[in-house]
Each structure stands twice: as structure tokens, then as C-alpha cells.
Design an enzyme around this catalytic site. Structure first.
Site, PDB file in Angstrom:
ATOM      1  N   GLY A  80       0.836  -1.211   0.000  1.00  9.33           N
ATOM      2  CA  GLY A  80       0.000   0.000   0.000  1.00  9.33           C
ATOM      3  C   GLY A  80       0.859   1.245   0.000  1.00  9.33           C
ATOM      4  N   ALA A  81       1.906   1.225  -0.823  1.00  9.53           N
ATOM      5  CA  ALA A  81       2.922   2.295  -0.764  1.00  9.53           C
ATOM      6  C   ALA A  81       2.791   3.310  -1.891  1.00  9.53           C
ATOM      7  CB  ALA A  81       4.316   1.673  -0.770  1.00  9.53           C
ATOM      8  N   ASN A 130       1.047  -2.531   5.269  1.00 11.71           N
ATOM      9  CA  ASN A 130       0.336  -1.258   5.458  1.00 11.71           C
ATOM     10  C   ASN A 130      -0.934  -1.138   4.621  1.00 11.71           C
ATOM     11  OD1 ASN A 130       0.342   1.890   5.953  1.00 11.71           O
ATOM     12  ND2 ASN A 130       0.334   1.607   3.721  1.00 11.71           N
ATOM     13  N   LYS A 146      -8.926  -3.703  12.168  1.00 11.99           N
ATOM     14  CA  LYS A 146      -7.736  -3.074  12.763  1.00 11.99           C
ATOM     15  C   LYS A 146      -7.448  -3.660  14.151  1.00 11.99           C
ATOM     16  CE  LYS A 146      -6.574  -1.251   9.427  1.00 11.99           C
ATOM     17  NZ  LYS A 146      -5.261  -1.110   8.819  1.00 11.99           N
ATOM     18  N   ALA A 182     -13.076  -3.643  13.350  1.00  9.08           N
ATOM     19  CA  ALA A 182     -12.823  -5.066  13.636  1.00  9.08           C
ATOM     20  C   ALA A 182     -11.543  -5.529  12.944  1.00  9.08           C
ATOM     21  CB  ALA A 182     -14.015  -5.905  13.165  1.00  9.08           C
ATOM     22  N   ILE A 209      -4.309  11.180  10.185  1.00  9.94           N
ATOM     23  CA  ILE A 209      -3.074  11.522   9.480  1.00  9.94           C
ATOM     24  C   ILE A 209      -3.415  12.275   8.194  1.00  9.94           C
ATOM     25  CG2 ILE A 209      -0.978  10.587   8.429  1.00  9.94           C
ATOM     26  CD1 ILE A 209      -1.296  10.181  11.543  1.00  9.94           C
ATOM     27  N   SER A 230      -4.490   0.929  13.607  1.00  8.74           N
ATOM     28  CA  SER A 230      -5.172   2.220  13.745  1.00  8.74           C
ATOM     29  C   SER A 230      -5.549   2.397  15.204  1.00  8.74           C
ATOM     30  CB  SER A 230      -6.443   2.222  12.886  1.00  8.74           C
ATOM     31  OG  SER A 230      -7.154   3.439  13.033  1.00  8.74           O
ATOM     32  N   TYR A 252     -14.269  -1.974   9.616  1.00  4.83           N
ATOM     33  CA  TYR A 252     -12.895  -1.450   9.617  1.00  4.83           C
ATOM     34  C   TYR A 252     -12.266  -1.595  11.007  1.00  4.83           C
ATOM     35  CZ  TYR A 252      -9.075   1.944   9.333  1.00  4.83           C
ATOM     36  OH  TYR A 252      -7.845   2.555   9.385  1.00  4.83           O
TER      37      TYR A 252
HETATM   38  P1  NAP Z   1      -4.595   5.444   1.184  1.00  8.84           P
HETATM   39  O1  NAP Z   1      -3.995   6.795   1.034  1.00  8.84           O
HETATM   40  O2  NAP Z   1      -5.961   5.192   0.653  1.00  8.84           O
HETATM   41  O3  NAP Z   1      -3.574   4.382   0.557  1.00  8.84           O
HETATM   42  C1  NAP Z   1      -3.897   3.016   0.583  1.00  8.84           C
HETATM   43  C2  NAP Z   1      -2.809   2.244  -0.129  1.00  8.84           C
HETATM   44  O4  NAP Z   1      -3.139   0.859  -0.082  1.00  8.84           O
HETATM   45  C3  NAP Z   1      -2.657   2.626  -1.574  1.00  8.84           C
HETATM   46  O5  NAP Z   1      -1.306   2.572  -1.911  1.00  8.84           O
HETATM   47  C4  NAP Z   1      -3.428   1.532  -2.314  1.00  8.84           C
HETATM   48  O6  NAP Z   1      -2.889   1.406  -3.613  1.00  8.84           O
HETATM   49  C5  NAP Z   1      -3.123   0.342  -1.417  1.00  8.84           C
HETATM   50  N1  NAP Z   1      -4.076  -0.774  -1.481  1.00  8.84           N
HETATM   51  C6  NAP Z   1      -5.412  -0.741  -1.257  1.00  8.84           C
HETATM   52  N2  NAP Z   1      -5.928  -1.973  -1.397  1.00  8.84           N
HETATM   53  C7  NAP Z   1      -4.894  -2.795  -1.723  1.00  8.84           C
HETATM   54  C8  NAP Z   1      -4.783  -4.175  -2.010  1.00  8.84           C
HETATM   55  N3  NAP Z   1      -5.858  -4.994  -1.986  1.00  8.84           N
HETATM   56  N4  NAP Z   1      -3.574  -4.689  -2.279  1.00  8.84           N
HETATM   57  C9  NAP Z   1      -2.484  -3.896  -2.310  1.00  8.84           C
HETATM   58  N5  NAP Z   1      -2.515  -2.580  -2.052  1.00  8.84           N
HETATM   59  C10 NAP Z   1      -3.718  -2.040  -1.774  1.00  8.84           C
HETATM   60  O7  NAP Z   1      -4.642   4.995   2.725  1.00  8.84           O
HETATM   61  P2  NAP Z   1      -3.883   5.564   4.027  1.00  8.84           P
HETATM   62  O8  NAP Z   1      -4.767   6.572   4.658  1.00  8.84           O
HETATM   63  O9  NAP Z   1      -2.492   5.905   3.710  1.00  8.84           O
HETATM   64  O10 NAP Z   1      -3.925   4.237   4.941  1.00  8.84           O
HETATM   65  C11 NAP Z   1      -2.871   3.316   4.934  1.00  8.84           C
HETATM   66  C12 NAP Z   1      -3.011   2.418   6.147  1.00  8.84           C
HETATM   67  O11 NAP Z   1      -3.050   3.236   7.313  1.00  8.84           O
HETATM   68  C13 NAP Z   1      -4.286   1.590   6.160  1.00  8.84           C
HETATM   69  O12 NAP Z   1      -4.007   0.308   6.679  1.00  8.84           O
HETATM   70  C14 NAP Z   1      -5.190   2.359   7.100  1.00  8.84           C
HETATM   71  O13 NAP Z   1      -6.126   1.531   7.747  1.00  8.84           O
HETATM   72  C15 NAP Z   1      -4.179   2.918   8.079  1.00  8.84           C
HETATM   73  N6  NAP Z   1      -4.632   4.120   8.797  1.00  8.84           N
HETATM   74  C16 NAP Z   1      -4.766   5.323   8.145  1.00  8.84           C
HETATM   75  C17 NAP Z   1      -5.143   6.449   8.884  1.00  8.84           C
HETATM   76  C18 NAP Z   1      -5.246   7.821   8.251  1.00  8.84           C
HETATM   77  O14 NAP Z   1      -5.534   8.805   8.967  1.00  8.84           O
HETATM   78  N7  NAP Z   1      -4.977   7.978   6.953  1.00  8.84           N
HETATM   79  C19 NAP Z   1      -5.436   6.340  10.247  1.00  8.84           C
HETATM   80  C20 NAP Z   1      -5.309   5.094  10.841  1.00  8.84           C
HETATM   81  C21 NAP Z   1      -4.900   3.991  10.120  1.00  8.84           C
HETATM   82  P3  NAP Z   1      -3.695   0.788  -4.876  1.00  8.84           P
HETATM   83  O15 NAP Z   1      -5.075   1.361  -4.832  1.00  8.84           O
HETATM   84  O16 NAP Z   1      -2.874   1.202  -6.071  1.00  8.84           O
HETATM   85  O17 NAP Z   1      -3.645  -0.684  -4.668  1.00  8.84           O
END
Ligand code: NAP
Length: 259
Positions: A14-15, A88, A158, A156, A187, A140, A154
């Protein structure tokens, strides 16, 4: 002073954007070889290009066992080891109970929780052969500590990651593989920008530090868990949230003095 990690290899799932991109950039800056993973090869390669010659992109869907195995094999073929996995990749579509379908539930659990299991399982043969490894899950605060309407599936997933982590940490300790989790609060990602300034300001108002976190706040914690010096820490979750989970009531925030 921390032992340099230059020359080691990290896989970040997820990078292509958000927190994962931040983790990939930070680990790249620290001199690790970075396999930048998302479902889109083009997007993964863009981030790899930002990092430089020590990074490359790979397309994998973490819900698919074959993709995860190919991801691990590619890291070994390109760089010769897998020292760190940052699992991630995650999704957070909202649906309230009563409207949430079985497919909605399966999709979130399948990506966030099963995807964690498949990503970790894929790197284990290599990490066990090395008798060393660091696994960092992105969980999270939502689920393990807090709740939010629309996110029962979600939350559940995390919280499930932390349950998975605790047993994995015990099982993998004999191979000197640690398993820990970063637990982000709110974030500031590219996705957040689209929600507008008013949304960002109202979210920040709930945080004692009065600001959202940056993706590098999370990346720095992941880098610490990956360090030589964190080698005796396993099975732990670390909240990185500017104190968001601390106030007992809105009044606790009202009562804050100003610096
Ligand atoms: P984001 O900006 O939506 O990015 C998600 C990433 O995951 C993208 O690179 C996406 O790329 C990839 N992805 C999604 N489904 C995938 C799959 N099936 N296989 C491989 N890659 C996949 O999300 P984010 O906010 O950075 O969140 C990243 C992590 O942090 C998540 O686990 C989320 O639960 C956690 N988190 C985020 C926050 C926040 O405030 N942002 C808070 C708490 C926890 P593609 O679509 O190209 O595959």
C-alpha cells in the site's frame, strides 16, 4: 545513535500513496532497498522513482496469496533479502450497520486482516532462513481503542490485526522476528485534502496537539520498530495520534491552556 539500516531490504505494501508512501520514502532515505507495492504498477513505480535507484515498484493485491508470494520472491530476486515487511495496505469504506452488506464486510476484512496474514505468511520462509526479520503492521486507533460510525468492519479489521500480531510475535520469536504495529490517529494524507479545510480543522480540534499527524510521524515509528535497537520489542502497538485518545470528554480539550 541508531545502527544504520542502509543496504537492508524492506517491502512496503500500500505504498503508492498516503502513509505507505511516507513509509517507503522514509525507509528509502535511510538507505534501505525498498520494494514499493500497490495494485497499480505505474503508481508504485512513481513512488520508487521519487526514492531513487534503491527502490522499485511491484504490483500485488494483498488479498491474493499468489500475488503476496510473488511479492516476496521478487524482493529476494532483486535485493537478496527481506529484512523488514511493512504490511500497510488498507481500505476504509464506510457503511453503517443495517446497510452494510456481507460483501462490504468481507471486502474490508479480506483486505485489511486477511491481507495482513497473507503478506506476513509470504515473507516468513525468507525471514526464517535469515533467522532475523522485522514486521510492522499498520493498524489504527480506530478499532483497538476508539470507534467511529460506519466503521464497525474497519474497526474489527484493525483490532484483529493486533490479535494476529500478539500470537505471531510469540510464534516468530525463536527466529528473531519481531512483530509490532503502528496505530495512527488522524493523518494528513492526499485523501484528506479532498475533504476540505473545514473538515481538517474540525478533526484537528479534537486532538490535544491541535493538528493532524503527517505520514512521516508514522514512518518514523515504523523505522524505529525496524531498527536494530528495537530488537527486544515485540507484540506491541504504538498509538501515534497527537494525544487524540486521551481526553475523557470535550471539556478536557476546552480546559487546555495555551502555550
Ligand atoms: P490510502 O492513502 O488510501 O492508501 C492506501 C494504499 O493501499 C494505496 O497505496 C493503495 O494502492 C493500497 N491498497 C489498497 N488496497 C490494496 C490491495 N488490496 N492490495 C495492495 N494494495 C492495496 O490509505 P492511508 O490513509 O495511507 O492508509 C494506509 C493504512 O493506514 C491503512 O491500513 C489504514 O487503515 C491505516 N490508517 C490510516 C489512517 C489515516 O488517517 N490515513 C489512520 C489510521 C490507520 P492501490 O489502490 O494502487 O492498490
Amino acid at each position: 545513535m541508531f545502527t544504520p539500516l542502509a543496504g537492508k531490504t524492506v517491502i512496503v505494501t500500500g505504498a503508492s500513496k498516503g502513509i505507505g508512501r511516507g513509509i517507503a520514502l522514509r525507509f528509502g532515505q535511510a538507505g534501505l532497498n525498498v520494494l514499493v507495492v500497490s495494485r497499480s504498477l505505474a503508481e508504485a513505480e512513481k513512488v520508487a522513482a521519487e526514492i531513487g535507484p534503491n527502490a522499485s515498484g511491484f504490483a500485488a493485491d494483498v488479498t491474493r496469496v499468489g500475488d503476496c508470494d510473488a511479492m516476496a520472491a521478487t524482493a529476494v530476486a532483486r535485493y537478496g533479502s527481506i529484512d523488514v515487511l511493512c504490511a500497510n495496505a488498507g481500505i476504509f469504506p464506510a457503511a453503517k450497520l443495517g446497510e452494510m452488506t456481507e460483501a462490504d464486510f468481507d471486502h474490508v476484512i479480506g483486505t485489511n486482516l486477511k491481507g495482513t496474514f497473507l503478506s506476513v505468511s509470504a515473507v516468513l520462509p525468507q525471514m526464517k532462513a535469515q533467522k532475523q526479520g522485522r514486521i510492522v503492521l499498520t493498524s489504527s486507533i480506530t478499532g483497538p481503542i476508539t470507534g467511529f460510525p460506519g466503521w464497525s468492519h474497519y474497526g474489527a479489521s484493525k483490532a484483529g490485526q493486533l490479535g494476529f500480531m500478539r500470537t505471531a510475535a510469540i510464534e516468530l520469536a525463536p527466529w528473531n522476528i519481531t512483530v509490532n504495529a503502528v496505530m495512527p490517529g488522524n493523518i494528513h494524507t492526499e485523501g484528506m485534502d479532498g475533504m476540505g479545510e473545514a473538515y481538517i480543522a474540525s478533526t484537528a480540534a479534537c486532538v490535544p496537539m491541535k493538528k493532524l499527524g503527517s505520514v512521516f510521524d508514522i514512518a518514523n515509528a515504523a523505522l524505529f520498530f525496524a531498527s536494530e535497537e528495537a530488537g527486544y520489542i515485540t507484540g506491541q502497538g504504538l498509538s501515534i495520534d497527537g494525544g487524540q485518545i486521551l481526553p475523557e470528554s470535550p471539556m478536557a480539550l476546552d480546559e487546555m491552556g495555551t502555550a
